[in-house]
Design an enzyme around this catalytic site. Structure first.
Site, PDB file in Angstrom:
ATOM      1  N   GLU A 272      85.679 -25.148 103.998  1.00  0.00           N
ATOM      2  CA  GLU A 272      85.388 -23.794 103.522  1.00  0.00           C
ATOM      3  C   GLU A 272      84.698 -22.955 104.587  1.00  0.00           C
ATOM      4  OE1 GLU A 272      84.755 -22.731  98.995  1.00  0.00           O
ATOM      5  OE2 GLU A 272      82.838 -23.230  99.909  1.00  0.00           O
ATOM      6  N   HIS A 293      94.130 -50.787 105.990  1.00  0.00           N
ATOM      7  CA  HIS A 293      95.275 -51.555 105.488  1.00  0.00           C
ATOM      8  C   HIS A 293      96.293 -50.657 104.801  1.00  0.00           C
ATOM      9  CE1 HIS A 293      93.495 -55.561 106.288  1.00  0.00           C
ATOM     10  NE2 HIS A 293      92.380 -54.850 106.241  1.00  0.00           N
ATOM     11  N   LYS A 399      91.737 -17.516  92.277  1.00  0.00           N
ATOM     12  CA  LYS A 399      90.962 -16.949  91.170  1.00  0.00           C
ATOM     13  C   LYS A 399      91.600 -15.646  90.674  1.00  0.00           C
ATOM     14  CE  LYS A 399      86.459 -18.872  92.483  1.00  0.00           C
ATOM     15  NZ  LYS A 399      85.061 -18.551  92.862  1.00  0.00           N
TER      16      LYS A 399
END
Length: 407
Positions: A272, A293, A399
């Site tokens: 951010e 792995h 938003k």
């Protein structure tokens, strides 16, 4: 400073780093000047060791004495710092469980939390500067009727609700005044992802049993250390130069199983703060040796678009010997050390840039150092890249679309 930062395996010449120390120093001066917006976090560890610390500790004592569960409602910086610390650090025996809500929109998770609220004496702590963040607002509205039902009235529920919010403005502050919630403040000059050393981070940690006094002391010591200034600048410069060389990803590799959510906090901090104007390293996390792995193959032979930062704890708080088999006589911690050395050797053999950040042990003091070190490293890297570390205009995109759909 107890942290050890190793940048010698980045493939960057020391002369290149030294050439940019002047610019990094100017960035540090800007951070400490007090004139830059949203830099209240720079002096927060020292400033908050006094009155705020004692207030938070007293409030945490009251909550632990009256409740069996603390539900923290927050998202982003309003919960990540506290949750990461709670998962990472040892606790006092007097701590109580802390559950986080409002950081997702999963119905099943909401219902699980509600069942806990029904069955345990509960205090709710809602954390939001404005009170208008949709996920937080939703979770708070969902939980309030259950608290009122459990305690017989809205007034009794309000006695068990704590709001950590802006000192003067916002819908949550207005509701807290109207309903009589206990309140703590988030300073105007500190953004969410830099708020871990404010009440937003400290109160949930203290309730869980973390030694927040030691954490603030570690962070304050880090801030005051000239050695730290140089190490933070060098790590920031290395990250900046590797981006200029074409690296696009930073694998943040946790060599301790309890650092998983610390990686989530770090992703927000770096992503951010730096991911702007088409730039910034993409932060992603791995846990070693588990992910060796699975992702180990890619790291060794995949596209060389990344750098690695290893977070290593040198001395476990508790150790366990291996009683039999091929590794008999060693300890699990020794094998972890050998694993780290092997990763560095194998990856450097194919020219992967690696930074190592070593803690002596994973306790509250050193964890405080680590968080503060990384906050400042992040801010310096962003400033070297000529982007603002403290805004997040891109977050508003989803938003805005969501509000359109809701309307």
């Amino acid at each position: 400073m107890k942290l050890t930062i190793k940048t010698q395996n980045t493939g960057i010449a020391q002369s290149e780093i030294e050439a940019l120390r002047g610019d990094a120093g100017k960035a540090l001066d800007r951070l400490w000047s007090g004139r830059e917006p949203m830099t209240g976090w720079v002096q927060a560890p020292s400033k908050n060791k006094g009155e705020l610390l004692e207030k938070v500790l007293a409030m945490a004592d009251v909550i632990r004495n009256e409740a069996e569960l603390l539900v923290v409602i927050g998202i982003g910086g309003s919960y990540l710092g506290a949750k990461a610390a709670i998962e990472a650090l040892p606790k006092y025996e007097r701590g109580i469980p802390v559950r986080f809500l409002g950081n997702n929109l999963c119905s099943e998770y909401f219902l699980e939390t509600i069942e806990e609220v029904k069955n345990k004496k509960t205090v709710v702590c809602v954390i939001s500067k404005s009170g208008n963040t949709m996920e937080v607002q939703t979770a708070f509205e969902v939980i309030k009727p259950y608290m009122a039902e459990k305690y017989g009235s809205q007034e009794e529920a309000a006695r068990r609700i704590l709001a950590i919010t802006d000192a003067e403005k916002g819908s949550l502050r207005a509701e807290a005044i109207e309903k009589g919630y206990t309140t703590l403040e988030i300073p105007d000059d500190i953004g969410g992802r830099y708020s871990v050393f404010t009440a937003a981070g400290l109160l949930p940690m203290a309730v869980s049993g973390i030694d927040i006094r030691a954490m603030l002391e570690g962070a304050a010591e880090c801030a005051a250390s000239p050695e730290w200034d140089l190490a933070a600048a060098d790590y920031a410069i290395a990250r900046f130069l590797l981006q200029k060389q074409g690296k696009e990803v930073e694998f943040l590799e946790m060599c301790h199983s309890r650092l998983g959510y610390f990686g989530e906090w770090l992703k927000q901090l770096f992503g951010e703060s730096e991911g702007k104007e088409g730039g910034g390293l993409l932060p992603t996390t791995l846990t070693f040796s588990t992910d060796l792995h699975s992702m180990g193959q890619y790291l060794q032979q995949g596209r060389q678009i990344f750098m690695e930062t290893l977070f290593v704890v040198d001395n476990p708080l508790k150790e366990i010997p291996i009683p039999s088999g091929p590794q008999a006589g060693r300890t699990v911690g020794e094998l972890s050390d050998i694993m780290v050395q092997s990763v560095v050797a194998a990856h450097r053999a194919v020219d992967i840039p690696i930074v190592e950040i070593h803690m002596e042990k994973l306790d509250a003091y050193e964890y405080g150092e680590l968080l503060y070190f990384l906050e400042t490293t992040c801010a310096i890297t962003a400033m070297l890249s000529r982007v603002n570390p403290f805004d997040q205009p891109g977050v508003e995109g989803y938003k805005a679309e969501m509000h359109k759909l809701l309307d």
